[in-house]
Motif scaffolding. Structure first.
Motif, PDB file in Angstrom:
ATOM      1  N   VAL A   6      80.935  38.871  -0.064  1.00  0.00           N
ATOM      2  CA  VAL A   6      80.976  40.028  -0.943  1.00  0.00           C
ATOM      3  C   VAL A   6      82.324  39.956  -1.625  1.00  0.00           C
ATOM      4  N   GLY A   7      82.332  40.108  -2.945  1.00  0.00           N
ATOM      5  CA  GLY A   7      83.597  40.020  -3.662  1.00  0.00           C
ATOM      6  C   GLY A   7      83.448  40.424  -5.107  1.00  0.00           C
ATOM      7  N   ALA A   8      84.430  40.040  -5.902  1.00  0.00           N
ATOM      8  CA  ALA A   8      84.439  40.402  -7.316  1.00  0.00           C
ATOM      9  C   ALA A   8      84.924  39.233  -8.148  1.00  0.00           C
ATOM     10  N   PHE A   9      84.436  39.183  -9.404  1.00  0.00           N
ATOM     11  CA  PHE A   9      84.893  38.154 -10.326  1.00  0.00           C
ATOM     12  C   PHE A   9      84.935  38.708 -11.739  1.00  0.00           C
ATOM     13  N   GLN A  10      85.765  38.055 -12.529  1.00  0.00           N
ATOM     14  CA  GLN A  10      85.852  38.344 -13.960  1.00  0.00           C
ATOM     15  C   GLN A  10      85.483  37.047 -14.672  1.00  0.00           C
ATOM     16  N   PRO A  11      84.418  37.031 -15.464  1.00  0.00           N
ATOM     17  CA  PRO A  11      83.927  35.777 -16.056  1.00  0.00           C
ATOM     18  C   PRO A  11      84.785  35.282 -17.216  1.00  0.00           C
ATOM     19  N   ILE A  12      85.900  34.663 -16.866  1.00  0.00           N
ATOM     20  CA  ILE A  12      86.788  34.122 -17.888  1.00  0.00           C
ATOM     21  C   ILE A  12      86.203  32.822 -18.437  1.00  0.00           C
ATOM     22  N   ASN A  13      85.699  31.963 -17.549  1.00  0.00           N
ATOM     23  CA  ASN A  13      85.008  30.742 -17.950  1.00  0.00           C
ATOM     24  C   ASN A  13      83.554  30.904 -17.507  1.00  0.00           C
ATOM     25  N   PRO A  14      82.608  31.048 -18.425  1.00  0.00           N
ATOM     26  CA  PRO A  14      81.222  31.338 -18.050  1.00  0.00           C
ATOM     27  C   PRO A  14      80.515  30.229 -17.272  1.00  0.00           C
ATOM     28  N   THR A  15      81.094  29.033 -17.219  1.00  0.00           N
ATOM     29  CA  THR A  15      80.459  27.952 -16.464  1.00  0.00           C
ATOM     30  C   THR A  15      81.132  27.698 -15.120  1.00  0.00           C
ATOM     31  N   SER A  16      82.170  28.458 -14.818  1.00  0.00           N
ATOM     32  CA  SER A  16      82.913  28.282 -13.572  1.00  0.00           C
ATOM     33  C   SER A  16      83.447  29.647 -13.138  1.00  0.00           C
ATOM     34  N   VAL A  66      84.950  32.356 -10.464  1.00  0.00           N
ATOM     35  CA  VAL A  66      85.802  32.382  -9.274  1.00  0.00           C
ATOM     36  C   VAL A  66      85.746  33.775  -8.665  1.00  0.00           C
ATOM     37  N   VAL A  67      85.166  33.858  -7.469  1.00  0.00           N
ATOM     38  CA  VAL A  67      84.988  35.126  -6.770  1.00  0.00           C
ATOM     39  C   VAL A  67      86.150  35.328  -5.796  1.00  0.00           C
ATOM     40  N   THR A  68      86.742  36.504  -5.845  1.00  0.00           N
ATOM     41  CA  THR A  68      87.746  36.894  -4.853  1.00  0.00           C
ATOM     42  C   THR A  68      87.002  37.705  -3.791  1.00  0.00           C
ATOM     43  N   PRO A  69      87.004  37.253  -2.543  1.00  0.00           N
ATOM     44  CA  PRO A  69      86.182  37.904  -1.522  1.00  0.00           C
ATOM     45  C   PRO A  69      86.840  39.130  -0.887  1.00  0.00           C
ATOM     46  N   VAL A  70      86.022  40.091  -0.521  1.00  0.00           N
ATOM     47  CA  VAL A  70      86.469  41.178   0.348  1.00  0.00           C
ATOM     48  C   VAL A  70      85.796  41.054   1.711  1.00  0.00           C
ATOM     49  N   LYS A  71      84.768  40.180   1.788  1.00  0.00           N
ATOM     50  CA  LYS A  71      84.098  39.858   3.053  1.00  0.00           C
ATOM     51  C   LYS A  71      83.603  38.418   2.977  1.00  0.00           C
ATOM     52  N   ILE A  72      83.790  37.685   4.059  1.00  0.00           N
ATOM     53  CA  ILE A  72      83.187  36.354   4.200  1.00  0.00           C
ATOM     54  C   ILE A  72      82.671  36.248   5.620  1.00  0.00           C
ATOM     55  N   GLU A  73      81.419  35.895   5.724  1.00  0.00           N
ATOM     56  CA  GLU A  73      80.813  35.659   7.044  1.00  0.00           C
ATOM     57  C   GLU A  73      80.289  34.230   7.056  1.00  0.00           C
ATOM     58  N   VAL A  74      80.737  33.443   8.014  1.00  0.00           N
ATOM     59  CA  VAL A  74      80.281  32.070   8.151  1.00  0.00           C
ATOM     60  C   VAL A  74      79.176  32.057   9.201  1.00  0.00           C
ATOM     61  N   LYS A  75      78.058  31.455   8.844  1.00  0.00           N
ATOM     62  CA  LYS A  75      76.909  31.444   9.774  1.00  0.00           C
ATOM     63  C   LYS A  75      76.740  30.095  10.408  1.00  0.00           C
TER      64      LYS A  75
END
Length: 189
Positions: free
Chosen positions: A168-178, A180-189
């Motif tokens: 779960v995170g947020a991104f600002q689409p500066i480059n529409p083909t790449s 970059v999400v900054t996470p507020v949650k990461i769960e590794v399964k």
């Protein structure tokens, strides 16, 4: 003049001095209580958001994004996918079912966390709340420090390759083909 001058010492001087704003304190107070929960609550499926942006950027921004001033909208997203090993810059590419094949999705894993997506994702942290641009920018940096401390500090980047991650995170689409999400949650399964 000396007769009319008050002198303060020790605690008196501290109490009489105008308080100074602390971006670090602000971030510590707001990150866990307001900002991360709000991003989590607003998060839409990343593949849905990316496909909407590709189809109609203005409509996608209105439906899924938060824009402050004239800046590019910031999107709160959630997704599960297969992780690669983070590169030297700490960017971990994630392959997400349903996401367009021509758009690469990366998650910031540190040591550096760049951008202001976390600050801007909720619309609740506004420039007008701060004394100047420096405080506003420093709040963004300190919120990223909270991400490093609370989300990324215990992430084992050496064993994550090939594993399923839920983010779960947020991104600002500066480059529409790449993206970059900054996470507020990461769960590794």
């Amino acid at each position: 003049m000396i007769v009319n001058t008050r002198f303060f010492f020790g605690d008196q001087a501290t109490k009489a001095a105008p308080s100074t704003f602390s971006p670090a304190s602000y971030a510590q107070e707001k990150y866990e209580s307001e900002i991360a929960p709000d991003i989590d609550k607003r998060a839409s499926d990343l593949a849905t958001v990316v496909n909407a942006i590709k189809a109609d950027p203005a409509a996608a921004a209105k439906q899924y994004g938060v824009a402050t001033g004239s800046s590019t909208p910031v999107y709160s997203v959630k997704f599960t996918g297969t992780a690669t090993k983070p590169d030297a810059n700490g960017l971990m590419q994630v392959t997400i079912p349903g996401a367009p094949a021509d758009v690469k999705i990366f998650v910031q894993t540190g040591p550096a966390v760049n951008g202001t997506a976390i600050r801007d994702a909720t619309g609740k942290v506004d420039f007008s709340q701060f004394k100047n641009q420096i405080d506003y920018q420093n709040v963004g940096a300190e919120l990223n420090n909270q991400v490093k401390k609370l989300v990324l500090a215990n992430l084992d980047k050496t064993t994550i390759e090939g594993k399923q991650v839920s983010v779960v995170g947020a991104f600002q689409p500066i480059n529409p083909t790449s993206l970059v999400v900054t996470p507020v949650k990461i769960e590794v399964k």
